[in-house]
Motif scaffolding. Structure first.
Motif, short mmCIF file in Angstrom:
data_model
loop_
_atom_site.label_atom_id
_atom_site.label_comp_id
_atom_site.label_asym_id
_atom_site.label_seq_id
_atom_site.Cartn_x
_atom_site.Cartn_y
_atom_site.Cartn_z
N LEU A 25 0.80 -1.23 0.00
CA LEU A 25 0.00 0.00 0.00
C LEU A 25 0.83 1.28 0.00
O LEU A 25 0.28 2.37 -0.14
N LEU A 26 2.14 1.19 0.17
CA LEU A 26 2.97 2.39 0.16
C LEU A 26 3.24 2.82 -1.28
O LEU A 26 3.13 2.03 -2.21
N PRO A 27 3.59 4.09 -1.51
CA PRO A 27 3.77 4.60 -2.88
C PRO A 27 4.81 3.81 -3.65
O PRO A 27 5.78 3.28 -3.09
N ALA A 28 4.63 3.75 -4.96
CA ALA A 28 5.53 2.97 -5.81
C ALA A 28 6.85 3.69 -6.06
O ALA A 28 7.89 3.04 -6.22
N ASP A 29 6.81 5.02 -6.11
CA ASP A 29 8.04 5.79 -6.35
C ASP A 29 9.04 5.51 -5.23
O ASP A 29 8.72 5.64 -4.05
N PRO A 30 10.28 5.11 -5.56
CA PRO A 30 11.24 4.68 -4.53
C PRO A 30 11.51 5.73 -3.46
O PRO A 30 11.55 5.41 -2.27
N ARG A 31 11.70 6.99 -3.86
CA ARG A 31 12.00 8.02 -2.85
C ARG A 31 10.81 8.25 -1.93
O ARG A 31 10.95 8.31 -0.70
N THR A 32 9.64 8.37 -2.51
CA THR A 32 8.45 8.60 -1.70
C THR A 32 8.15 7.39 -0.82
O THR A 32 7.75 7.53 0.34
N ARG A 33 8.38 6.21 -1.37
CA ARG A 33 8.15 4.99 -0.58
C ARG A 33 9.09 4.95 0.62
O ARG A 33 8.68 4.55 1.71
N SER A 34 10.34 5.37 0.44
CA SER A 34 11.28 5.36 1.56
C SER A 34 10.81 6.28 2.68
O SER A 34 10.88 5.94 3.87
N ILE A 35 10.30 7.45 2.31
CA ILE A 35 9.77 8.38 3.31
C ILE A 35 8.55 7.78 3.98
O ILE A 35 8.39 7.83 5.22
N ALA A 36 7.65 7.19 3.18
CA ALA A 36 6.43 6.60 3.72
C ALA A 36 6.76 5.45 4.67
O ALA A 36 6.10 5.30 5.72
N ARG A 37 7.75 4.65 4.32
CA ARG A 37 8.13 3.53 5.17
C ARG A 37 8.57 4.02 6.54
O ARG A 37 8.18 3.47 7.58
N ALA A 38 9.36 5.08 6.56
CA ALA A 38 9.83 5.62 7.84
C ALA A 38 8.67 6.19 8.66
O ALA A 38 8.62 6.03 9.89
N LEU A 39 7.73 6.83 8.00
CA LEU A 39 6.57 7.38 8.70
C LEU A 39 5.70 6.25 9.25
O LEU A 39 5.25 6.29 10.41
N TYR A 40 5.46 5.25 8.43
CA TYR A 40 4.63 4.11 8.87
C TYR A 40 5.25 3.42 10.06
O TYR A 40 4.54 3.05 11.02
N GLU A 41 6.55 3.24 10.04
CA GLU A 41 7.21 2.54 11.14
C GLU A 41 7.07 3.26 12.47
O GLU A 41 7.13 2.65 13.53
N ARG A 42 6.83 4.57 12.41
CA ARG A 42 6.64 5.33 13.65
C ARG A 42 5.33 4.96 14.35
O ARG A 42 5.19 5.15 15.57
N VAL A 43 4.35 4.46 13.59
CA VAL A 43 3.02 4.21 14.18
C VAL A 43 2.56 2.77 14.00
O VAL A 43 1.47 2.40 14.46
N ALA A 44 3.37 1.93 13.34
CA ALA A 44 2.92 0.57 13.02
C ALA A 44 2.49 -0.20 14.26
O ALA A 44 1.51 -0.95 14.24
#
Length: 478
Positions: A25-44
């Motif tokens: 479900l995270l964005p496909a663009d690699p840079r945006t996905r990397s940012i999203a992954r870090a944000l998600y991990e804060r609240v997972a």
């Protein structure tokens, strides 16, 4: 892991080795996905706040093991049964409305049609439940239906898959049920007195006592007045409702929920309200009078929330029981409630004229008409201190719809005027899947804002942490 030879699933929730994609479900663009992954991990792993839902309190009070895969994942999930019905399945054979059914046969029907759920929110959630909750890494399909049914049965016999153990495993901090005003709430008392560590609270749901067109309306009012000892007058009727609200508050309730078709309110004087009350009770009220009475009672519910502090949530814009034949055969809540257009701005103006500026009044508005998000709900919440935008609800609580919701409301109302995510479910195992979906969707949306230079990554981290925990606690006065 059990090995079963089955056709390759069309739903890429798990890979060939049976592992869920950590970036789903995270964005496909690699840079945006990397940012999203870090944000998600804060609240997972953050606790789940569930201030509106339909899990029966008895499940927690009695801690009774779930029966089988069909009753757990199919019969009570309207997302599932309605699509199966559209494809020719018999609702009765699926156990809808409490119809007697052969659970294994019903599950086979579901497994045979599993391909129909590719790309749907319900397909994603069930895949998450099978893999993430039940630990079953087998592709569901016609050839594996019986095997998966048996694997689920084996899991459900274990103590760690009983409701209380799952409640704790899911990290649920607060779980709200939805309850009739005349419910004695003894089940909630039993939970509180049992030493159970989770917080399970009731929600006041008075629809059938406010709408003259509701089935059994006058008999219900008679029971309400009888239970509270109030007179059969409009003032007695209001006092009876206030009495039951106080009963709920003493049991831990923080909100009153209203499921309505039209978000329409009327402000009438006490004499006219009394005349309308006697007209609807006698059956003499015409359609226009019933409409005004119904709208005036919604305004009265706001007045009571101002007085007693219960958060007022409004789920509007649904035509209930659209198929009369299905309703006659299976009763309400059997999968044929259909969204329609709504008008919050004009409909709620009388209510907001009276109470919209009350700072201790919390009014959470949920819609299934996407067109109202940017046009009506965001501007209302962006002005009235009492109004909050309800999270995407029902048909709109899928990943793409969540992204559309954020895009529609954020530019006008920001992030602070939302309710936090609401799972609104009776499907107990889907609670963590739904909250995880919302966290991933929000991480993706915020990551795009960071990548586009519209917010800093530090601000995005603070926002997503607030959305998951502090925000719903504030809005629902938890």
């Amino acid at each position: 892991m059990t090995s079963v030879t089955v056709p390759q699933s069309s739903q890429a929730v798990v890979d060939a080795a049976g592992h869920r994609d950590p970036d789903r479900l995270l964005p496909a663009d690699p840079r945006t996905r990397s940012i999203a992954r870090a944000l998600y991990e804060r609240v997972a792993g953050a606790p789940i706040i569930s201030p509106h839902g339909h899990v029966p309190a008895e499940w927690i009070a009695d801690d009774t093991p779930f029966e089988d895969a069909t009753s757990l994942l199919v019969s009570h999930d309207h997302y599932v049964t309605r699509l199966l019905h559209a494809s020719g399945a018999d609702l009765g054979a699926l156990g809808v409305g409490g119809a007697p059914t052969d659970p294994r046969a019903a599950w086979r029907t579901f497994a045979d049609h599993w391909h129909l759920f590719a790309g749907t929110a319900s397909g994603y959630w069930i895949a998450e439940e099978l893999s993430g909750v039940l630990g079953i890494e087998v592709d569901l399909g016609p050839d594996s239906g019986d095997a998966v049914f048996d694997l689920i049965a084996e899991k459900l016999r274990r103590p760690e898959f009983r409701p209380r153990a799952l409640f704790e495993r899911f990290g649920i901090e607060v779980l709200a049920t939805t309850d009739d005003p005349l419910d004695h709430l003894d089940t909630h008392r039993r939970i509180a007195e049992s030493g159970f560590g989770g917080r399970v609270i009731p929600t006041f749901r008075p629809d059938r006592y406010l709408d003259p067109d509701a089935e059994g309306f006058t008999a219900g009012i008679d029971r309400l007045l009888g239970a509270t000892g109030e007179a059969a007058t409009f003032s007695g009727y209001l006092a009876a409702l206030e009495n039951r609200r106080e009963h709920f508050i003493r049991a831990g309730a923080v909100s009153a929920d209203h499921g309505i078709e039209d978000p329409e309110t009327f402000d009438v004087d006490p004499d006219e309200a009394d005349r309308l009350f006697h007209a609807v009770m006698s059956g003499a009220a015409d359609a226009a009078q019933r409409r005004v009475f119904r709208g005036h009672m919604l305004l009265q519910m706001a007045r009571m929330s101002v007085d007693d502090g219960l958060v007022m949530t409004v789920h509007a814009g649904v035509v209930r029981n659209h198929s009369s034949s299905t309703f006659r055969s299976f009763g309400p809540d059997s999968g044929h409630d259909i969204p329609r257009q709504t008008d919050f701005v004009r409909g709620l103006r009388p209510l907001l004229e009276r109470f919209g500026l009350e700072r201790d009044f919390h009014l959470v508005l949920f819609a299934v008409d996407e067109t109202v998000y940017s046009r009506e709900l965001a501007p209302l919440a962006g002005f009235y201190p009492s109004v909050y935008i309800g999270a995407p609800w029902w048909f709109l609580d899928a990943p793409d719809a969540m992204a559309r919701f954020r895009s529609a409301v954020t530019e006008t109302a920001g992030f602070s005027r939302g309710s936090g995510f609401i799972d609104d479910t009776r499907a107990f195992l889907s609670i963590p899947a739904r909250h995880d979906t919302a966290r991933r969707a929000d991480a993706g949306f915020l990551a795009r804002l960071v990548a586009e230079g519209r917010v800093t990554e530090g601000a995005a981290g603070n926002i997503i942490e607030d959305i998951v925990g502090p925000q719903p606690r504030r809005v629902f006065k938890l």
